[in-house]
Write a protein that holds these residues in place. Structure first.
Motif, short mmCIF file in Angstrom:
data_model
loop_
_atom_site.label_atom_id
_atom_site.label_comp_id
_atom_site.label_asym_id
_atom_site.label_seq_id
_atom_site.Cartn_x
_atom_site.Cartn_y
_atom_site.Cartn_z
N MET A 1 28.22 30.96 56.50
CA MET A 1 28.38 32.28 57.12
C MET A 1 27.24 32.51 58.10
SD MET A 1 29.23 34.66 53.81
CE MET A 1 29.13 36.14 54.83
N VAL A 14 27.95 29.19 51.57
CA VAL A 14 28.70 29.63 50.40
C VAL A 14 29.46 28.43 49.86
CG1 VAL A 14 30.43 31.21 49.49
CG2 VAL A 14 28.91 31.96 51.32
N ALA A 23 25.75 30.84 46.63
CA ALA A 23 25.40 31.28 47.98
C ALA A 23 23.93 30.97 48.20
CB ALA A 23 25.67 32.77 48.15
N LEU A 39 33.72 37.37 48.84
CA LEU A 39 33.74 37.70 50.26
C LEU A 39 34.74 38.84 50.45
CD1 LEU A 39 33.79 34.18 51.97
CD2 LEU A 39 31.83 35.59 51.36
N ASP A 41 36.66 41.34 53.20
CA ASP A 41 37.04 41.55 54.60
C ASP A 41 36.52 42.91 55.06
OD1 ASP A 41 38.61 42.30 56.96
OD2 ASP A 41 39.85 40.56 56.50
N VAL A 53 39.97 31.61 53.42
CA VAL A 53 38.79 31.60 54.28
C VAL A 53 39.10 30.78 55.53
CG1 VAL A 53 36.41 30.80 54.48
CG2 VAL A 53 37.19 31.90 52.39
N VAL A 59 33.36 39.08 57.26
CA VAL A 59 33.30 39.43 55.84
C VAL A 59 31.91 39.90 55.46
CG1 VAL A 59 35.10 37.78 55.19
CG2 VAL A 59 32.72 37.06 55.20
N HIS A 60 31.85 40.62 54.34
CA HIS A 60 30.61 40.91 53.65
C HIS A 60 30.50 39.95 52.47
CE1 HIS A 60 29.68 44.47 55.91
NE2 HIS A 60 30.77 45.11 55.52
N LEU A 61 29.29 39.47 52.19
CA LEU A 61 29.04 38.70 50.98
C LEU A 61 28.57 39.65 49.90
CD1 LEU A 61 28.59 36.00 49.47
CD2 LEU A 61 26.29 35.96 50.43
#
Length: 622
Positions: A1, A14, A23, A39, A41, A53, A59-61
């Motif tokens: 990412m 990741v 991660a 993850l 959206d 993916v 995305v946010h982790l």
């Protein structure tokens, strides 16, 4: 990412199995199983599973702790890093970046009013020009723009990337489209919704020469195949449909086996002539019958127009003064490029390619990978989003020219160019939240948008913004996607099937214009479609093995299909369903369950497949 916004410059690895399991940043773990790693959206707020993916997804982790029991010695033994082969992961996250190739590339964007040309040396714009487009003459407009560049510079161009909007304009204006004979192969099983249902009446009348549904079609397994009614296909070819300029053939389950579509094409050519254009839906690839049929009919309707334009471009190329043997590529609707031959085969891939390359070009000029982009023209403004350097795609159920299709094209909002407050509202709707993304203004009318209307935005007006579409075409890579469903067949090894699909994917990418010397290894997703009764079959096999009937059904985890199948099993078997699960979260392996922490074995176990076979594993030996 790759990080964006306040996280710009950060790179996080990741690691995934069937779940996200680690991660790491700079080789240092940020989270590792049994932590929950997800993850999310940023647009929809939905969790993204591993199999969905893809490059360009924003995305946010998110990481969360599991129940404390999973951090005990026994819990870590069952579901800790070592259980996933990650014991030595911390020092194995060195990044790799392939070196960029140094090429002189000429990008051209043929618009309805102006045609732009940009010459790139690496990622640097050497020269840009804008000329007035010639009405109804896309290739003539392209030639005028290229010749406006200095001869000594364009003579160094080894690649010409062209943004053509002729297909989109033809669909929008219902002009220049071929008359198509629409043949569906499915018989009564595919008769519930007629061909071209949901099309705008004017477009349907402009395209459809005739339509028919004949007996035939395949299935997930060969025994489900219905023989093709060859006589009905021949009658269709000899009917008024035989005067069509092209045919579109769509058979049930043709992405699994396209044999009947090819057979029907041979019959149609025998009736109408060997040079008749017959396009097959199996080349589109998706199982969705209606969306696949619509995309194939649009391809057939555009085939004559696009073939003429491709021929004109091929004839004009030697007179443009480019480098010897310069390659010619055209833009796709996902912000990538394809060859002229690929365009001939699937003209619909160019629908929406103009806005797609403008959005991509705007991001490259502004050196941003995530942003809202507004392309301001003379009469209208288009607003889209940039995600990971590529256009954000429209969601399922979207239409092009009023037609529901499976073609990937950008998510856009169109407003009048002088409606500045509507422009601000459209840009705000494209942001996942207030203030999260900058707004890039490009296009010939970008300078006329007053700053006070966009007071709540971080506005970027990049240099060369007036030719962002040409810049995006020049700087884009060749793209492609290959969808195919393959039957394994008796006695055939799974790795042989995987190798076949990988070779087909590689060949498809080369046909799209990719250089085989620079291609990586294609990723193959294997999926077996269930028959629907496996869960009850496994239950009955287990009951028979242990000699007593089940009294309740409980899910093993709270993730994905393993939450839904117990519901179906309980309903089919008429048993109560326990409102609880054996993990308190989701893990990918059957032994990673809470009862295992107190010594309760997960065997004996029963397995069942889609062919009605069942197997049992014995209880553990004390």
């Amino acid at each position: 990412m790759e990080g964006g916004g306040s996280d710009a410059g950060r790179l996080v690895l990741v690691e995934a199995r069937s779940e996200f399991v680690a991660a790491l940043e700079d080789g240092i773990p940020l989270a590792v199983v049994p932590d929950v790693i997800a993850l999310v959206d940023v647009t929809t707020g939905w969790a993204v599973p591993v199999e969905e993916v893809r490059y360009g997804l924003r995305v946010h982790l998110v990481t969360l702790p599991s129940d404390p029991v999973w951090y005990t010695l026994e819990g870590l033994r069952l579901a800790g890093p070592a259980a996933f082969g990650l014991a030595g992961l911390a020092g194995a996250a060195d990044g790799f970046r392939a070196p960029a190739r140094h090429l002189m590339i000429l990008g051209v964007d043929v618009g309805p009013t102006n045609t732009d040309a940009v010459l790139l040396d690496g990622d640097r714009a050497v020269r840009a020009v804008k000329v007035t487009s010639l009405a109804g003459d896309a290739v003539g407009s392209l030639a005028a723009a290229v010749r406006a560049l200095p001869a000594e510079l364009r003579g160094r161009a080894t690649q010409l990337a062209v943004g053509l909007r002729v297909a989109a304009r033809a669909v929008r204006e219902r002009h220049g489209l071929a008359r198509v004979g629409v043949l569906r192969v499915g018989g009564p099983a595919a008769d519930a919704v007629r061909p071209l249902f949901g099309w705008p009446e004017a477009l349907r009348d402009a395209v459809c020469a005739d339509a028919a549904n004949v007996r035939g079609g395949g299935g997930l397994v060969p025994r489900d195949t219905t023989p093709l009614d060859r006589d009905a296909v021949a009658r269709f070819g000899a009917s008024p449909a035989g005067r069509a300029e092209a045919f579109a053939v769509t058979a049930v389950f043709s992405p699994v086996d396209g044999g009947q579509e090819r057979e029907a094409a041979e019959i149609l050519r025998a009736e109408t002539g060997p040079d008749t254009t017959v396009l097959l839906s199996s080349d589109v690839g998706t199982l969705d019958l209606l969306a696949r049929e619509n995309a194939t009919v649009l391809d057939a309707a555009l085939s004559v127009l696009v073939a003429r334009v491709a021929d004109e471009l091929t004839d004009t190329l030697p007179r443009l003064g480019l480098a010897p043997a310069a390659a010619v590529l055209v833009t796709r609707s996902d912000g990538t490029l394809m060859s002229l031959e690929y365009l001939r085969r699937q003209p619909g891939l160019s629908l929406g390619s103009g806005p797609a390359c403008t959005i991509r070009g705007a991001g490259l000029l502004a050196r941003l990978k995530d942003a809202v982009v507004a392309d301001i023209g003379e009469r209208r403004a288009r607003v889209g989003a940039l995600t990971g350097g590529y256009p954000q795609e429209a969601g399922p159920g979207e239409r092009f020219g009023g037609v529901p299709v499976s073609v990937r094209f950008p998510d856009l909002i169109t407003v009048r160019a002088d409606a500045h407050r509507e422009l601000a509202e459209a840009a705000d709707r494209m942001r996942p939240a207030a203030g999260l993304l900058p707004l890039i203004l490009v296009g010939g009318g970008a300078g006329g948008v007053p700053a006070e209307v966009l007071a709540g935005f971080d506005v970027v007006r990049p240099g060369h913004g007036g030719v962002a579409g040409a810049f995006g075409a020049a700087a884009s890579p060749v793209g492609g996607q290959y969808d195919r469903i393959v039957r394994r067949g008796p006695g055939r090894r799974l790795d042989a099937v995987r190798d076949e699909v990988r070779d087909l994917a590689r060949a498809g990418a080369v046909r799209a214009g990719a250089d085989p010397r620079g291609m990586g290894a294609p990723t193959v997703l294997l999926e077996r479609v269930p028959a629907g009764g496996e869960e009850v079959a496994a239950l009955r096999a287990l009951e028979k093995h242990i000699g007593r009937a089940a009294t309740h059904i409980a899910p093993i985890e709270v993730g994905g299909v393993n939450s839904m199948l117990p519901i179906a099993c309980a309903a089919e078997a008429g048993l109560p369903l326990v409102d609880g699960d054996a993990m308190g979260r989701a893990f990918p392996e059957a032994q990673m369950v809470l009862p295992g922490l107190i010594g309760v074995a997960n065997t004996p176990m029963a397995l069942a497949d889609d062919k009605g076979k069942a197997a049992r594993s014995p209880a553990p030996t004390p």
